[in-house]
Design a protein around this motif. Structure first.
Motif, short mmCIF file in Angstrom:
data_model
loop_
_atom_site.label_atom_id
_atom_site.label_comp_id
_atom_site.label_asym_id
_atom_site.label_seq_id
_atom_site.Cartn_x
_atom_site.Cartn_y
_atom_site.Cartn_z
N PHE A 154 -2.47 3.28 -0.55
CA PHE A 154 -2.03 2.84 0.78
C PHE A 154 -1.44 1.44 0.73
O PHE A 154 -0.35 1.19 1.26
N LEU A 155 -2.14 0.52 0.09
CA LEU A 155 -1.66 -0.87 0.04
C LEU A 155 -0.39 -1.01 -0.79
O LEU A 155 0.49 -1.81 -0.48
N GLU A 156 -0.29 -0.20 -1.84
CA GLU A 156 0.94 -0.22 -2.64
C GLU A 156 2.13 0.28 -1.83
O GLU A 156 3.23 -0.29 -1.88
N ALA A 157 1.91 1.33 -1.05
CA ALA A 157 2.99 1.89 -0.22
C ALA A 157 3.36 0.93 0.91
O ALA A 157 4.50 0.92 1.38
N LEU A 158 2.40 0.10 1.33
CA LEU A 158 2.62 -0.83 2.44
C LEU A 158 3.21 -2.15 1.97
O LEU A 158 3.67 -2.96 2.78
N SER A 159 3.24 -2.37 0.67
CA SER A 159 3.54 -3.68 0.10
C SER A 159 4.79 -4.39 0.63
O SER A 159 4.77 -5.62 0.75
N PRO A 160 5.87 -3.71 0.98
CA PRO A 160 7.00 -4.47 1.53
C PRO A 160 6.72 -5.09 2.90
O PRO A 160 7.40 -6.03 3.31
N ALA A 161 5.73 -4.58 3.60
CA ALA A 161 5.42 -5.08 4.94
C ALA A 161 4.67 -6.41 4.86
O ALA A 161 4.05 -6.74 3.85
N SER A 162 4.74 -7.16 5.94
CA SER A 162 4.00 -8.42 6.04
C SER A 162 2.63 -8.13 6.63
O SER A 162 2.52 -7.71 7.78
N TYR A 163 1.57 -8.33 5.84
CA TYR A 163 0.22 -8.06 6.32
C TYR A 163 -0.77 -8.95 5.57
O TYR A 163 -0.44 -9.59 4.57
N TYR A 164 -2.01 -8.99 6.07
CA TYR A 164 -3.09 -9.67 5.39
C TYR A 164 -4.35 -8.83 5.52
O TYR A 164 -4.48 -8.02 6.43
N LEU A 165 -5.27 -8.99 4.58
CA LEU A 165 -6.55 -8.29 4.60
C LEU A 165 -7.65 -9.25 5.03
O LEU A 165 -7.64 -10.42 4.64
N ASN A 166 -8.56 -8.77 5.84
CA ASN A 166 -9.65 -9.60 6.34
C ASN A 166 -10.93 -9.37 5.55
O ASN A 166 -11.17 -8.29 5.02
N GLY A 167 -11.76 -10.42 5.52
CA GLY A 167 -13.05 -10.33 4.86
C GLY A 167 -13.06 -10.95 3.49
O GLY A 167 -12.16 -11.69 3.11
#
Length: 371
Positions: free
Chosen positions: A268-281
């Protein structure tokens, strides 16, 4: 519809449905009755209790059936605190606990004058050092969750138990999110009370259990002599049978499922990688929970867009009348004014999800966020 809110509840498996249907159809007796119907029902009850006890590597007499995690948490916290307040009235917990821990503690503070210390995350996580600093001679109870229900952060359960080994304080662990996913053996770790609920590991709602050391604590329910007089009320036999089956299946497949879930999260994170996001925790998390934020994207609007697109996710916080309350967990980690409280959503996985579903979600999130 793609279901990705498994930290809230999980779907029943076919085997669990089969077992519950068998009990529902063929075993309607009261387990407390002494005639043949009662003995047959009591056999199901004893077998389920032994199954759970074996998984926890403990005695069946230490398993108390409850209506779920909330009752188990309330029983451990209020029951032990009220029965042992002559030893002290100081309790330690964390600021990121589930409401079924925070609310009983608030009740004890308001109605009975207990003093509660709430440990806040340091650099994203709760530390055993902060527990050691907070411990006092009059501390009678420490309550930690095993994994946080919003971020998946794993708390230092083993380290906390070691600190309490030679202290009077009892140790309660809310294992609702980890039961059936990670091994936890209360006696080997040094846990006095451990709470779990079936609907987090593909069992039915409305049933759970409390592991309890042979310590003195008050019962919350009074009436009959069920559960060795520790919890009055006729046992929910159908649900208990389903819970035992679900936990046995989950425990048997735990390593395989953990590897599978880790693969889903990674894909999921690899497929999302072009997007701007951050992970919490923190960096030490249960892979089943992905708490993710998208800068500039309001999470309540994002949830609605995903729901209309056929994806069931959540913010991990309580929703009332269509409004999303800010997460007390993220507020504890990042501060009440952090934009993360309004930008973050929780995606939670189970063995029933597929990689294709996660790739579909990644593509939809990139479409919605315009990246």
């Amino acid at each position: 519809m793609v279901y990705l809110d498994n930290a809230a509840t999980t779907a029943l498996t076919p085997k669990v449905i089969e077992i519950m249907t068998e009990v529902m159809t063929d075993n309607f007796g009261n387990p407390s009755s002494i005639h043949a119907y009662g003995r047959k029902a009591n056999h199901v009850l004893r077998t389920a209790r032994q199954t759970i006890a074996d998984i926890l590597r403990t005695s069946e007499r230490r398993i108390i059936f409850t209506s779920g995690g909330t009752e188990a948490n309330n029983t451990a916290i209020k029951g032990y605190a009220l029965a042992n307040q002559d030893k002290g009235k100081h309790i330690i917990t964390t600021a990121i606990e589930h409401p079924s821990v925070l609310e009983p503690l608030g009740y004890l503070q308001k109605r009975f004058g207990f003093e509660i210390t709430y440990l806040k995350p340091e650099n994203g996580s709760v530390t055993s050092a902060s527990l050691q600093k907070a411990l006092r001679d009059d501390t009678i109870l420490v309550s930690f969750m095993h994994a946080n229900n919003e971020t998946g952060d794993l708390l230092p359960i083993e380290e906390a138990a070691k600190l309490l080994k030679n202290h009077q304080a009892a140790f309660h662990v809310d294992a609702v999110q980890t039961m059936g996913k990670l091994p936890v053996y209360p006696e080997e770790v040094g846990i006095d009370f451990l709470s779990a609920t079936a609907h987090k590991f593909h069992g039915p709602k409305g049933v759970g259990f409390l592991y309890a050391n042979p310590l003195h604590f008050d019962s919350l329910l009074h009436g009959g002599e069920q559960e060795e007089k520790r919890r009055a009320s006729t046992e929910n036999l159908i649900a208990i049978a389903g819970m035992a089956q679900a936990l046995a299946d989950s425990r048997k497949q735990a390593k395989e499922n953990l590897t599978y879930i880790q693969g889903l999260k990674r894909a999921f994170l690899e497929a999302l990688s072009p997007a701007s996001y951050y992970l919490n925790g923190s960096s030490k998390q249960l892979p089943h929970i992905i708490n993710i934020g998208f800068p500039g994207q309001n999470n309540s609007i994002l949830l609605t867009q995903l729901d209309l697109a056929g994806f069931a996710v959540s913010t991990g916080s309580a929703c009332t009348a269509g409004t999303v309350d800010p997460s007390h967990v993220l507020a504890s980690i990042y501060g009440a004014d952090s934009a993360r409280l309004q930008e973050s959503i929780r995606i939670s996985l189970s063995k029933q999800n597929t990689q294709e579903e996660l790739l579909q979600l990644a593509n939809k999130l990139k479409e919605i966020t315009g990246t």
